[in-house]
Write an enzyme that holds these catalytic residues in place. Structure first.
Site, mmCIF file in Angstrom:
data_model
loop_
_atom_site.group_PDB
_atom_site.id
_atom_site.type_symbol
_atom_site.label_atom_id
_atom_site.label_comp_id
_atom_site.label_asym_id
_atom_site.label_seq_id
_atom_site.Cartn_x
_atom_site.Cartn_y
_atom_site.Cartn_z
ATOM 1 N N SER A 185 48.554 45.511 40.068
ATOM 2 C CA SER A 185 48.622 44.414 39.101
ATOM 3 C C SER A 185 49.003 44.845 37.692
ATOM 4 O O SER A 185 49.208 44.006 36.831
ATOM 5 C CB SER A 185 47.284 43.692 39.051
ATOM 6 O OG SER A 185 46.309 44.570 38.519
ATOM 7 N N HIS A 213 46.463 40.962 45.356
ATOM 8 C CA HIS A 213 47.667 40.428 44.703
ATOM 9 C C HIS A 213 48.804 40.032 45.636
ATOM 10 O O HIS A 213 49.709 39.319 45.201
ATOM 11 C CB HIS A 213 48.163 41.414 43.647
ATOM 12 C CG HIS A 213 47.231 41.502 42.478
ATOM 13 N ND1 HIS A 213 47.304 40.662 41.403
ATOM 14 C CD2 HIS A 213 46.146 42.296 42.262
ATOM 15 C CE1 HIS A 213 46.328 40.943 40.549
ATOM 16 N NE2 HIS A 213 45.609 41.935 41.050
ATOM 17 N N LYS A 244 43.466 34.601 42.472
ATOM 18 C CA LYS A 244 44.902 34.710 42.127
ATOM 19 C C LYS A 244 45.641 33.547 42.799
ATOM 20 O O LYS A 244 45.638 32.454 42.286
ATOM 21 C CB LYS A 244 45.484 36.059 42.565
ATOM 22 C CG LYS A 244 44.591 37.255 42.298
ATOM 23 C CD LYS A 244 44.503 37.615 40.845
ATOM 24 C CE LYS A 244 43.560 38.795 40.633
ATOM 25 N NZ LYS A 244 42.797 38.741 39.413
HETATM 26 N N1 PMP Z 1 41.010 43.965 43.263
HETATM 27 C C1 PMP Z 1 42.112 43.944 42.515
HETATM 28 C C2 PMP Z 1 43.254 44.816 42.914
HETATM 29 C C3 PMP Z 1 42.203 43.120 41.388
HETATM 30 O O1 PMP Z 1 43.299 43.123 40.649
HETATM 31 C C4 PMP Z 1 41.093 42.295 41.060
HETATM 32 C C5 PMP Z 1 41.116 41.342 39.885
HETATM 33 N N2 PMP Z 1 41.957 41.569 38.895
HETATM 34 C C6 PMP Z 1 39.963 42.365 41.843
HETATM 35 C C7 PMP Z 1 39.944 43.191 42.940
HETATM 36 C C8 PMP Z 1 38.731 41.558 41.506
HETATM 37 O O2 PMP Z 1 38.932 40.228 41.782
HETATM 38 P P1 PMP Z 1 38.064 39.079 41.069
HETATM 39 O O3 PMP Z 1 38.800 38.688 39.833
HETATM 40 O O4 PMP Z 1 38.010 37.995 42.077
HETATM 41 O O5 PMP Z 1 36.733 39.644 40.761
#
Ligand code: PMP
Length: 405
Positions: A185, A213, A244
């Site tokens: 990300s 993602h 997402k």
């Molecule tokens: N894993 C990845 C690769 C992420 O990018 C994110 C959130 N940015 C998460 C887990 C955590 O997800 P959440 O926002 O639902 O806590």
């Protein structure tokens, strides 16, 4: 050092960020009128930093489902899944997720972060080994630390480096959990997942994919990168988020190969925290239906990604990767990145400012995330915003090189 001196250190860090002269970290979106527009500091902006890949936060069916659920079931569950927090909606969502992903079972969590912490810290324990990609999300690192397993990092997106490290482990591979993501990300680069699968299988280790993602946006039916590559049966475990492409909040843990359901009574991050509110579960279920039938949304999203990637490349920005819904422009310094972020906001485009230590390799970047809900006109406005930045920042056009593509 006294306990409270940590507060001073944190304040110093905030001051350093403040010296960049912008309020990127505390930028508050005061009003969101749609999935793609809002107001920041009183100014109308196009939201291009939200990971709202399919634009489902304002999907009428998702909103209606949430509204109905809050009226019928109230605002919260006031308890954990094991105590009083399992409602029919939670169980239905888990069944629907399982049916969609083709997994033996699925467990829903309150956030994706909690799903990773809970799943990883329970799957692995003292005496086991966790091998993780060096650029892994914080929640993967936290889960690994909490597990008590030995932790090794391999070079980002490098199956040969993983291979070398697994070879060194020998028999211990049978007790090794390898963790990778799909679409990363920060830079928008995609893992060579098929190669990782081959290496993990050859050494007899186990693979957990954090598909936060690519879920919803890759693969014919939106089941993610593994579906796109035709290798879903090769993945041992998958975690993901509802925050997402599903446009709500929550996370999941599932597996095609193994029945993870019994772990419900072991995962502390599931057992000892309140379950998701009924409205969140209802909108997530509605969004899952939209994802499954979302080919048109996915085509629009990828068309937008191509267009912005081309536009920024021709303006001379160095981009983090090939076209994807995350388009990172690499900046020369935190100061330059902050100035560019402010210039974009002035031009009516909100993206994310990422400065060390936020991004891998201590990079400073502007992270633009695209949505299927961005109209053609908004896409052009985003590119025009970057054109204004390019004019302010670059004395002369920079080489249109892609550092990671
Ligand atoms: N894993 C990845 C690769 C992420 O990018 C994110 C959130 N940015 C998460 C887990 C955590 O997800 P959440 O926002 O639902 O806590």
């Amino acid at each position: 050092m006294s306990l409270l001196q940590k507060l001073d250190a944190a304040r110093d860090f905030q001051d350093q960020l403040g010296q960049l002269g912008v309020n990127a970290i505390g930028a508050t979106i005061d009003v969101t009128g749609s999935a793609t527009e809002g107001k920041i500091e009183g100014k109308r902006v196009i939201l291009a930093g939200t990971n709202n890949y399919l634009g489902l936060t304002f999907d009428p069916a998702c909103i209606e489902a949430a509204a109905q659920a809050v009226r019928t079931h109230g605002t919260g569950t006031t308890g954990s899944r094991l105590a009083n927090g399992t409602y029919a909606g939670h169980a239905a969502l888990e069944r629907e997720l399982s049916a969609f992903l083709g997994t033996r079972s699925a467990i829903a969590f309150t956030t994706g972060y909690v799903a990773n912490v809970g799943a990883i810290s329970t799957l692995a324990g003292p005496g086991d080994v966790i091998m993780l990609d060096a650029d892994s999300h914080a929640s993967i690192y936290e889960g690994a630390k909490l597990s008590g397993a030995e932790i090794y990092r391999f070079r980002h997106n490098d199956p040969a480096d993983l291979d070398k490290r697994l070879r060194r482990l020998g028999d211990r591979c049978a007790r090794t959990l390898v963790i990778v993501e799909s679409l990363y990300s920060m830079l928008g680069d995609v893992a060579p997942l098929d190669q990782f699968c081959e290496v993990v299988k050859r050494h007899g280790a186990f693979l957990l994919l954090d598909d936060a993602h690519s879920f919803g946006i890759m693969g014919e039916t939106g089941r993610g990168l593994a579906e796109a590559l035709g290798i879903e049966d090769e993945i041992d475990f998958v975690t993901g988020t509802f925050s997402k492409s599903l446009g709500s909040v929550g996370g999941f843990f599932a597996s095609r190969k193994h029945d993870v359901a019994p772990l419900r009574s072991q995962i502390r991050a599931y057992m000892f925290t309140a379950s998701s509110t009924p409205s969140v579960i209802a909108s997530t279920r509605a969004a899952l239906k939209r994802v499954a039938q979302g080919q048109a949304l996915r085509s629009q999203l990828w068309k937008n990604c191509q267009r912005v990637h081309e536009g920024l490349t021709s303006l001379g920005f160095k981009l983090g990767a090939a076209p994807s819904p995350v388009i990172a422009s690499l900046m020369d310094s935190p100061e330059q990145a902050a100035a560019a972020w402010q210039a974009l906001l002035d031009a009516g485009v909100y993206v994310n400012l990422v400065v060390p230590p936020g991004a891998p390799k201590n990079l400073s970047l502007l992270r633009c995330s695209l949505s299927a809900a961005h109209t053609d006109e908004q896409v052009e406005q985003i590119i025009e915003g970057y054109a204004a930045v390019a004019q302010r920042l670059f004395d002369q056009p920079r080489a249109a090189a892609s550092a990671y593509a």
